[in-house]
Design a protein around this motif. Structure first.
Motif, PDB file in Angstrom:
ATOM      1  N   ALA A 113       0.845  -1.196   0.000  1.00  0.00           N
ATOM      2  CA  ALA A 113       0.000   0.000   0.000  1.00  0.00           C
ATOM      3  C   ALA A 113       0.874   1.238   0.000  1.00  0.00           C
ATOM      4  CB  ALA A 113      -0.917   0.013   1.224  1.00  0.00           C
ATOM      5  N   THR A 114       0.383   2.304  -0.617  1.00  0.00           N
ATOM      6  CA  THR A 114       1.125   3.558  -0.668  1.00  0.00           C
ATOM      7  C   THR A 114       0.164   4.721  -0.804  1.00  0.00           C
ATOM      8  OG1 THR A 114       2.778   4.834  -1.906  1.00  0.00           O
ATOM      9  CG2 THR A 114       1.396   3.329  -3.165  1.00  0.00           C
ATOM     10  N   ASN A 115       0.552   5.862  -0.226  1.00  0.00           N
ATOM     11  CA  ASN A 115      -0.233   7.080  -0.412  1.00  0.00           C
ATOM     12  C   ASN A 115       0.487   8.059  -1.340  1.00  0.00           C
ATOM     13  OD1 ASN A 115       1.831   8.026   1.177  1.00  0.00           O
ATOM     14  ND2 ASN A 115       0.568   8.614   2.903  1.00  0.00           N
ATOM     15  N   VAL A 116       1.545   7.578  -1.998  1.00  0.00           N
ATOM     16  CA  VAL A 116       2.255   8.386  -2.991  1.00  0.00           C
ATOM     17  C   VAL A 116       2.202   7.677  -4.335  1.00  0.00           C
ATOM     18  CG1 VAL A 116       3.814   9.343  -1.258  1.00  0.00           C
ATOM     19  CG2 VAL A 116       4.488   7.299  -2.500  1.00  0.00           C
ATOM     20  N   ASN A 117       2.398   8.406  -5.387  1.00  0.00           N
ATOM     21  CA  ASN A 117       2.416   7.831  -6.732  1.00  0.00           C
ATOM     22  C   ASN A 117       3.793   7.221  -6.971  1.00  0.00           C
ATOM     23  OD1 ASN A 117       2.571   7.406  -9.566  1.00  0.00           O
ATOM     24  ND2 ASN A 117       0.904   8.855  -9.853  1.00  0.00           N
ATOM     25  N   LEU A 118       3.855   5.893  -6.987  1.00  0.00           N
ATOM     26  CA  LEU A 118       5.146   5.229  -7.131  1.00  0.00           C
ATOM     27  C   LEU A 118       5.775   5.481  -8.494  1.00  0.00           C
ATOM     28  CD1 LEU A 118       4.662   1.758  -5.387  1.00  0.00           C
ATOM     29  CD2 LEU A 118       5.751   3.827  -4.501  1.00  0.00           C
ATOM     30  N   ALA A 119       4.945   5.698  -9.526  1.00  0.00           N
ATOM     31  CA  ALA A 119       5.497   5.996 -10.846  1.00  0.00           C
ATOM     32  C   ALA A 119       6.285   7.298 -10.795  1.00  0.00           C
ATOM     33  CB  ALA A 119       4.375   6.079 -11.879  1.00  0.00           C
ATOM     34  N   ASP A 120       5.767   8.290 -10.076  1.00  0.00           N
ATOM     35  CA  ASP A 120       6.493   9.549  -9.911  1.00  0.00           C
ATOM     36  C   ASP A 120       7.752   9.344  -9.085  1.00  0.00           C
ATOM     37  OD1 ASP A 120       4.570  10.855 -11.377  1.00  0.00           O
ATOM     38  OD2 ASP A 120       3.479  11.613  -9.630  1.00  0.00           O
ATOM     39  N   ALA A 121       7.661   8.466  -8.069  1.00  0.00           N
ATOM     40  CA  ALA A 121       8.831   8.184  -7.240  1.00  0.00           C
ATOM     41  C   ALA A 121       9.929   7.506  -8.058  1.00  0.00           C
ATOM     42  CB  ALA A 121       8.437   7.307  -6.053  1.00  0.00           C
ATOM     43  N   GLY A 125      13.783   8.921  -8.970  1.00  0.00           N
ATOM     44  CA  GLY A 125      14.913   8.140  -8.487  1.00  0.00           C
ATOM     45  C   GLY A 125      14.795   7.688  -7.052  1.00  0.00           C
ATOM     46  N   HIS A 126      13.581   7.745  -6.481  1.00  0.00           N
ATOM     47  CA  HIS A 126      13.384   7.351  -5.088  1.00  0.00           C
ATOM     48  C   HIS A 126      12.911   5.912  -4.939  1.00  0.00           C
ATOM     49  CE1 HIS A 126      12.502  11.898  -4.473  1.00  0.00           C
ATOM     50  NE2 HIS A 126      13.793  11.651  -4.518  1.00  0.00           N
ATOM     51  N   PHE A 127      12.489   5.293  -6.040  1.00  0.00           N
ATOM     52  CA  PHE A 127      11.966   3.931  -5.978  1.00  0.00           C
ATOM     53  C   PHE A 127      12.458   3.161  -7.186  1.00  0.00           C
ATOM     54  CE2 PHE A 127       8.780   0.539  -5.767  1.00  0.00           C
ATOM     55  CZ  PHE A 127       8.664   0.375  -4.400  1.00  0.00           C
ATOM     56  N   ARG A 128      12.856   1.919  -6.967  1.00  0.00           N
ATOM     57  CA  ARG A 128      13.417   1.103  -8.048  1.00  0.00           C
ATOM     58  C   ARG A 128      12.349   0.794  -9.096  1.00  0.00           C
ATOM     59  NH1 ARG A 128      18.299  -1.597  -7.378  1.00  0.00           N
ATOM     60  NH2 ARG A 128      17.565  -3.062  -8.964  1.00  0.00           N
ATOM     61  N   GLU A 129      12.735   0.960 -10.351  1.00  0.00           N
ATOM     62  CA  GLU A 129      11.799   0.711 -11.439  1.00  0.00           C
ATOM     63  C   GLU A 129      11.437  -0.770 -11.533  1.00  0.00           C
ATOM     64  OE1 GLU A 129      11.332   1.828 -16.203  1.00  0.00           O
ATOM     65  OE2 GLU A 129      13.261   2.070 -15.177  1.00  0.00           O
ATOM     66  N   ASP A 130      12.427  -1.653 -11.344  1.00  0.00           N
ATOM     67  CA  ASP A 130      12.136  -3.092 -11.455  1.00  0.00           C
ATOM     68  C   ASP A 130      11.221  -3.564 -10.330  1.00  0.00           C
ATOM     69  OD1 ASP A 130      14.072  -2.649  -9.551  1.00  0.00           O
ATOM     70  OD2 ASP A 130      15.568  -3.979 -10.417  1.00  0.00           O
ATOM     71  N   LEU A 131      11.369  -3.012  -9.131  1.00  0.00           N
ATOM     72  CA  LEU A 131      10.476  -3.378  -8.031  1.00  0.00           C
ATOM     73  C   LEU A 131       9.074  -2.839  -8.286  1.00  0.00           C
ATOM     74  CD1 LEU A 131       9.926  -4.623  -5.279  1.00  0.00           C
ATOM     75  CD2 LEU A 131      10.813  -2.534  -4.214  1.00  0.00           C
ATOM     76  N   PHE A 132       9.001  -1.650  -8.850  1.00  0.00           N
ATOM     77  CA  PHE A 132       7.689  -1.069  -9.171  1.00  0.00           C
ATOM     78  C   PHE A 132       6.910  -1.983 -10.102  1.00  0.00           C
ATOM     79  CE2 PHE A 132       5.298   1.438 -12.346  1.00  0.00           C
ATOM     80  CZ  PHE A 132       4.278   1.912 -11.522  1.00  0.00           C
TER      81      PHE A 132
END
Length: 307
Positions: A113-121, A125-132
């Motif tokens: 769960a998240t309250n932020v847009n992971l695509a924007d993250a 550069g704050h969130f790994r693309e492969d994990l997303f």
């Protein structure tokens, strides 16, 4: 995905309860609540003697949720160094305890769960693309309470019943004026804010009825009597337009270059000085990004230095 207070964990538990994993455990973990130094041992477990104080082996969250569901709340707050390790577990379906060599197979459904847009993250550069992409199998979006006006009064009545039972109160109703006040509020804290408002109203109400004066609702702009006040908040684009208008009034020289340089510099620093992520964020090539950074002095030309 959903704003804070929309009930993401409640929906996760509902998914678990309605699935074939219902007999198994439901383990909820808040990814933003633990220090990075403790994350690996808590997530994957550890063996005896793995570190000072590890007097016996201990299962991690993945093993504790074996056969059931592991709910990772606020996944966007997961430390970057732990994201690659989580990715490996999701791919291999096995964990290696801290201080161990042998892998332990796990059979777990992961709900994040998240309250932020992971695509924007990812772009920042704050969130790994492969994990997303690994997590992005099925997405449930929980709309905020302000977009579900029909749910406000039924939820309020449910919370009244819940807290009357908890507090040992007799049956309490909500007056018409109280319901009208509930419907007029924007509920930035969503269902959690509504629950807390009802809880407090029950404590101070009289004659077994919640009235408008008992509902102390907070908004972005507060008045002395806690009445909800509408706040005129500009959207990011509107705020940008207003900033441009201020610049136009002053008419600084080479305004276009000033705006472009500021955009490049801000994006570069927002992405922690990562040229690839900065270029992706702005929708330009890395070569163009590098050329602009050189021009404004954010990076140096190493070839020129060598010469």
């Amino acid at each position: 995905m959903g704003e804070t207070g929309t009930g993401k964990e409640l929906v996760a538990r509902h998914i678990h309860d309605k699935s074939h994993r219902r007999p198994g455990p439901f383990v909820a973990v808040n990814c933003g609540a633990l220090m990075e130094s403790l994350f690996e041992s808590e997530l994957f477990g550890y063996e005896k003697g793995a570190f000072t104080g590890a007097q016996s082996a201990r299962k991690g969250w993945f093993e504790a949720a074996d056969g059931g569901t592991l709910f990772l709340d606020e996944i966007g707050d997961l430390p970057f160094s732990m994201q690659v390790k989580l990715l490996r577990v999701l791919q291999e379906r096995e964990v290696v305890r801290l201080g161990a060599r042998a892998a332990i197979p796990v059979n777990v459904r992961v709900l994040a769960a998240t309250n932020v847009n992971l695509a924007d993250a990812v772009k920042a550069g704050h969130f790994r693309e492969d994990l997303f992409y690994r997590l992005h199998v099925a997405t449930v979006y929980l709309p905020p309470l302000r977009q579900r006006a029909g749910d406000i009064i039924p939820l309020a009545r449910y919370f009244v019943e819940k807290y009357c039972l908890r507090l040992g109160y007799p049956s309490i109703s909500i007056s018409a004026c109280g319901e009208e006040k509930l419907m007029s509020h924007s509920w930035p804290g969503n269902a959690r804010e509504l629950e807390n408002a009802i809880h407090y109203a029950l404590i101070i109400c009289r004659d077994n009825q919640v009235r408008a004066k008992d509902l102390q609702l907070l908004s972005l702009t507060l008045s002395s009597d806690y009445e909800p006040v509408s706040a005129n908040i500009d959207s990011p684009v509107e705020a940008l337009e207003r900033a441009f208008e201020s610049l136009f009034d002053g008419a600084p020289p080479e305004l276009y270059a000033l705006v472009e340089d500021t955009l490049i510099r801000t994006a570069y620093r927002f992405c922690h000085e990562n040229q690839v992520q900065s270029a992706r964020l702005l929708g330009i090539s890395r070569n163009v990004m590098r050329a602009r950074l050189l021009r404004i002095g954010e990076i140096k030309n190493h070839r020129a230095v060598e010469r």
